[in-house]
Design an enzyme around this catalytic site. Structure first.
Site, PDB file in Angstrom:
ATOM      1  N   ASN A   1      -1.553   2.174   5.774  1.00 27.18           N
ATOM      2  CA  ASN A   1      -0.688   1.143   5.196  1.00 27.18           C
ATOM      3  C   ASN A   1      -0.229   0.259   6.350  1.00 27.18           C
ATOM      4  OD1 ASN A   1       1.303  -0.357   3.900  1.00 27.18           O
ATOM      5  ND2 ASN A   1       2.832   1.269   3.999  1.00 27.18           N
ATOM      6  N   GLY A   2      -0.505  -1.039   6.257  1.00 33.27           N
ATOM      7  CA  GLY A   2      -0.073  -1.950   7.313  1.00 33.27           C
ATOM      8  C   GLY A   2      -1.188  -2.906   7.693  1.00 33.27           C
TER       9      GLY A   2
ATOM     10  N   LYS B   1       5.468  -4.384  -5.160  1.00 31.96           N
ATOM     11  CA  LYS B   1       6.928  -4.284  -5.231  1.00 31.96           C
ATOM     12  C   LYS B   1       7.564  -4.312  -3.846  1.00 31.96           C
ATOM     13  CE  LYS B   1      10.778  -3.130  -7.500  1.00 31.96           C
ATOM     14  NZ  LYS B   1      11.362  -4.298  -8.173  1.00 31.96           N
TER      15      LYS B   1
ATOM     16  N   CYS C   1       0.854  -1.188   0.000  1.00 31.75           N
ATOM     17  CA  CYS C   1       0.000   0.000   0.000  1.00 31.75           C
ATOM     18  C   CYS C   1       0.891   1.240   0.000  1.00 31.75           C
ATOM     19  CB  CYS C   1      -0.943   0.095   1.182  1.00 31.75           C
ATOM     20  SG  CYS C   1      -2.080  -1.272   1.307  1.00 31.75           S
TER      21      CYS C   1
ATOM     22  N   TRP D   1      -2.842  -2.728  -1.610  1.00 34.67           N
ATOM     23  CA  TRP D   1      -2.551  -4.145  -1.796  1.00 34.67           C
ATOM     24  C   TRP D   1      -3.370  -4.850  -0.727  1.00 34.67           C
ATOM     25  CZ3 TRP D   1      -0.610  -8.311   0.937  1.00 34.67           C
ATOM     26  CH2 TRP D   1      -0.240  -9.417   0.165  1.00 34.67           C
TER      27      TRP D   1
ATOM     28  N   ARG E   1       3.591  -0.156  -4.932  1.00 32.73           N
ATOM     29  CA  ARG E   1       3.386  -0.707  -3.596  1.00 32.73           C
ATOM     30  C   ARG E   1       2.084  -1.482  -3.465  1.00 32.73           C
ATOM     31  NH1 ARG E   1       6.875   1.759  -0.059  1.00 32.73           N
ATOM     32  NH2 ARG E   1       5.611   1.072   1.682  1.00 32.73           N
TER      33      ARG E   1
ATOM     34  N   GLU F   1       6.226 -15.582 -11.103  1.00 37.27           N
ATOM     35  CA  GLU F   1       5.559 -14.325 -10.765  1.00 37.27           C
ATOM     36  C   GLU F   1       5.028 -13.590 -11.994  1.00 37.27           C
ATOM     37  OE1 GLU F   1       9.624 -11.799  -9.715  1.00 37.27           O
ATOM     38  OE2 GLU F   1       7.788 -11.241  -8.719  1.00 37.27           O
TER      39      GLU F   1
ATOM     40  N   GLU G   1      16.221 -18.246  -9.236  1.00 39.51           N
ATOM     41  CA  GLU G   1      15.771 -16.905  -9.617  1.00 39.51           C
ATOM     42  C   GLU G   1      14.986 -16.971 -10.942  1.00 39.51           C
ATOM     43  OE1 GLU G   1      15.204 -14.119  -8.583  1.00 39.51           O
ATOM     44  OE2 GLU G   1      15.354 -12.683 -10.209  1.00 39.51           O
TER      45      GLU G   1
ATOM     46  N   HIS H   1      16.648 -37.390  -6.943  1.00 44.74           N
ATOM     47  CA  HIS H   1      16.056 -37.549  -5.610  1.00 44.74           C
ATOM     48  C   HIS H   1      14.576 -37.193  -5.603  1.00 44.74           C
ATOM     49  CE1 HIS H   1      20.012 -38.351  -4.011  1.00 44.74           C
ATOM     50  NE2 HIS H   1      20.438 -37.334  -4.737  1.00 44.74           N
TER      51      HIS H   1
ATOM     52  N   LYS I   1      11.112 -15.792 -11.458  1.00 42.98           N
ATOM     53  CA  LYS I   1      10.689 -14.804 -12.464  1.00 42.98           C
ATOM     54  C   LYS I   1       9.524 -15.371 -13.273  1.00 42.98           C
ATOM     55  CE  LYS I   1      12.070 -11.796 -11.377  1.00 42.98           C
ATOM     56  NZ  LYS I   1      13.016 -11.554 -10.328  1.00 42.98           N
TER      57      LYS I   1
HETATM   58  O1  M6R Z   1      12.904  -4.968  -1.719  1.00 45.81           O
HETATM   59  P1  M6R Z   1      13.414  -6.354  -1.402  1.00 45.81           P
HETATM   60  O2  M6R Z   1      14.621  -6.696  -2.187  1.00 45.81           O
HETATM   61  O3  M6R Z   1      13.612  -6.556   0.063  1.00 45.81           O
HETATM   62  O4  M6R Z   1      12.254  -7.315  -1.872  1.00 45.81           O
HETATM   63  C1  M6R Z   1      12.326  -8.686  -1.682  1.00 45.81           C
HETATM   64  C2  M6R Z   1      11.277  -9.418  -2.482  1.00 45.81           C
HETATM   65  O5  M6R Z   1      10.003  -8.989  -2.113  1.00 45.81           O
HETATM   66  C3  M6R Z   1      11.454  -9.208  -3.993  1.00 45.81           C
HETATM   67  O6  M6R Z   1      12.729  -9.562  -4.416  1.00 45.81           O
HETATM   68  C4  M6R Z   1      10.407 -10.044  -4.757  1.00 45.81           C
HETATM   69  O7  M6R Z   1      10.676 -11.398  -4.588  1.00 45.81           O
HETATM   70  C5  M6R Z   1      10.407  -9.668  -6.250  1.00 45.81           C
HETATM   71  N1  M6R Z   1       9.061  -9.477  -6.698  1.00 45.81           N
HETATM   72  C6  M6R Z   1      10.987 -10.702  -7.118  1.00 45.81           C
HETATM   73  O8  M6R Z   1      11.002 -10.338  -8.459  1.00 45.81           O
END
Ligand code: M6R
Length: 614
Positions: free
Chosen positions: A98-99, A609, A2, A74, A27, A494, A487, A510, A491
């Site tokens: 926010n929170g 984000k 948020c 959010w 956010r 998400e 990673e 395994h 990607k």
């Molecule tokens: O701002 P941060 O690096 O602490 O954020 C961590 C994760 O929330 C962030 O990397 C998230 O996994 C991304 N959406 C991945 O692309």
């Protein structure tokens, strides 16, 4: 999660609030709303979905009030529908939050027992009810907020307006970030500097427990957690807002992928002495000799982070242990913070975070500080909470990252960790000058290599339709490439919303091998390094069971090319550098697959984000 913003000044507030919300939309983007106050009249606009829906509602209907608050959501409590969008208004009070209010059930039950009628499913609305009760008792807005915050448990950054208090905004926070911008004849309060800097570079950071009242007589007054009036430092930001524009790119994500040569160069720049090609990490101690002495005495490193930053940390484990010969443990912050970790003296705990505001990472940092060990942040957002609270700061220097899927911050993270590995190595005298020179040369060549790898943009655009037919994706790698496999899978999950997993290639037998059939696509990262033959055996096992293979390997590797449905050659490079290069294809693949499925790559569903709640 948020984004919140408030404006009090001489100008009509709606457009200012909308522009600020655009910078905060990363956010959260489930719904948004604006509340203005003019001549004791509230005017509220709310809309579910992206900010553009709110803009359409506001256009032509502006109140032109000089005072307002706004929110981009959010969802935590209650679905992303209009009635749950902020601001929430009850009687004479309007708020944005926010929170998460953790004791909301008991507070709500008590309010309902007093015949309060709730019009949303949110936890936030109860704050407006509580404040309204106080205002009806003829308390001022400041008094009301000071009283109500004592009842709240959990995490909050709240902005409040009252129609009984015509020219005032009160803001208070515990947990999520909040910043006050002080302009000439105007104030802007927001979750993030980017919303403030277009108006003023004079800012004050809130600490937990701070509350401020700003009014139209250009006055602001802070109170601390025990309700005492306090003076806070006003900082002048020495940087101007970077324009969050896509320029000629269709998406922020693609722009940020293309910015990676610069991101790596900027991450390396402060710490490499170009005269002698030596690593001289800045920002730890006053002199280089003291910095070396410091790293020499560190006996143990913990790396704590979330999501993509966590995978960066896993790469750090390989590099710091192999080059720096220092023992490393890597952990996700949400686990670390609750398991009462043993943190021996002479430990250094490293926190990796693009935003500098991730709630779990921040809590883990505070835990480490309480335990009395040194803390170092690797962060992309100067002045963020984690940057400010850590003992030492290193910066990713990637520039503002808007795409929810982190890209350029990741390659910058790997670059900084490579430098840290070298710094440990030379401080502990386990890395020779020749080895250091070789590593530095290899790192300096990375931006040019990345430029070349961006050519796979066109390849994955072409291949994406074919690739999207796969029912699932396994990403396989060994050594420092295992984190890149994870990673890559993150990607794809998400962005494309398909099932993908990253595995250490040696783990296939395994269990995961049972998943292989002709509809399963395996992305095998297999450069010609010391583990090449082993990874090739794993690839053969996949092929033997009918699996499809995209391989990412060393240029000229005909053997790998022949075994693969698609072969992605990379330049031959030092093992420390190869993971940075291998990141490019997995990012571009996820981007194009998501696009071919019609997904919103900059704002994938259900995500935000900056994760400022647990
Ligand atoms: O701002 P941060 O690096 O602490 O954020 C961590 C994760 O929330 C962030 O990397 C998230 O996994 C991304 N959406 C991945 O692309």
């Amino acid at each position: 999660m948020c984004g919140i913003v408030g404006y009090l000044g001489q100008k009509p507030s709606e457009q200012i609030l909308l522009d600020a919300l655009k910078t905060l939309e990363y956010r959260g983007y489930d719904s948004a709303g604006i509340l203005t106050l003019k001549e004791r009249e509230f005017k509220r606009f709310r809309a579910a979905g992206k900010l553009v829906n709110l803009e359409k509602k506001v256009l032509g209907q502006e109140s032109l009030a000089h005072l307002g608050i706004a929110h981009t959501r959010w969802a935590t409590h209650g679905p992303a529908i209009e009635k749950n969008a902020h601001p929430h208004v009850v009687g004479d009070v309007g708020i944005v939050h926010n929170g998460i209010i953790e004791n909301y059930r008991e507070l709500k039950a008590a309010l309902e027992a007093q015949d309060c009628v709730f019009t949303s499913d949110t936890d936030s609305e109860l704050v407006a009810h509580l404040l309204n009760f106080e205002i009806q008792k003829k308390l001022t807005l400041i008094e009301a907020c000071l009283n109500v915050r004592k009842k709240l448990e959990g995490a909050y950054a709240i902005l409040a307006l009252s129609s009984q208090s015509l020219d005032e905004v009160v803001a208070f926070k515990q947990g999520p970030p909040l910043i006050l911008g002080i302009g000439s004849d105007e104030f802007i309060l927001a979750s993030d500097l980017q919303a403030i800097l277009p108006h003023t570079t004079q800012i004050v950071h809130f600490d937990d427990g701070d509350l401020v009242s700003v009014n139209a007589r250009s006055k602001h007054q802070f109170y601390n957690s025990t309700d005492e009036k306090i003076e806070k430092n006003i900082l002048t930001m020495d940087w101007s807002p970077e324009k969050a524009q896509k320029q000629t790119y269709p998406h922020f994500m693609l722009k940020e992928i293309y910015e990676q040569p610069k991101a790596v160069a900027e991450a390396l720049k402060p710490h490499i002495n170009l005269k002698n090609h030596e690593v001289e990490i800045q920002g730890i101690k006053d002199s280089f000799a003291e910095t070396q002495k410091y790293f020499a005495q560190v006996e143990r490193v913990f790396i704590v982070s979330c999501g993509t930053s966590f995978y960066g940390g896993l790469y750090g484990e390989y590099v710091l242990e192999q080059i720096g010969r220092v023992p490393v443990e890597v952990e996700v912050a949400s686990e670390f913070r609750y398991r009462n970790p043993v943190l021996p003296p002479n430990s250094l705990v490293v926190f990796i975070t693009q935003s500098g505001e991730t709630a779990d990472t921040l809590a883990a940092l505070r835990l480490a500080k309480e335990a009395g060990v040194d803390t170092l942040s690797i962060c992309n957002t100067p002045h963020s909470t984690i940057d400010r609270e850590s003992d030492f700061s290193l910066y990713m220097n990637s520039g503002v990252e808007i795409g929810v899927a982190s890209t350029k911050a990741f390659v910058s993270t790997l670059s900084v960790l490579a430098l840290l590995g070298i710094m440990f190595g030379k401080s502990k005298k386990v890395l020779s000058a020749e080895e250091e020179q070789e590593l530095v040369q290899s790192l300096l060549a990375v931006p040019a290599h990345i430029e070349g790898l961006l050519g796979y943009d066109a390849f994955f655009k072409e291949a994406s339709e074919e690739l999207s037919k796969s029912k699932g994706f396994l990403y396989l790698g060994r050594g420092a490439l295992f984190p890149i496999a994870m990673e890559g899978a993150l990607k794809l999950k998400e962005l494309a919303y398909v099932h993908a997993e990253g595995y250490a290639a040696g783990e296939m037998k395994h269990g995961p091998l049972a998943l292989i059939d002709k509809e399963m696509m395996c992305v095998v990262i297999a450069p010609q390094d010391h583990l090449y033959e082993k990874t090739i055996s794993n690839l053969q096992e996949v092929k033997a069971r009918g699996g499809q293979v995209i391989s990412v390997g060393t240029v000229g590797d005909k053997n790998l090319d022949e075994m693969s449905n698609f072969f992605i050659p990379m330049p031959k490079a030092h093992w420390v550098v190869t993971p940075i290069l291998a990141t490019l294809p997995v990012q571009l693949m996820a981007y194009h697959l998501a696009l071919s499925m019609g997904n919103d790559v900059d704002q994938p569903r259900n995500l935000a984000k900056s994760v400022t709640v647990e």
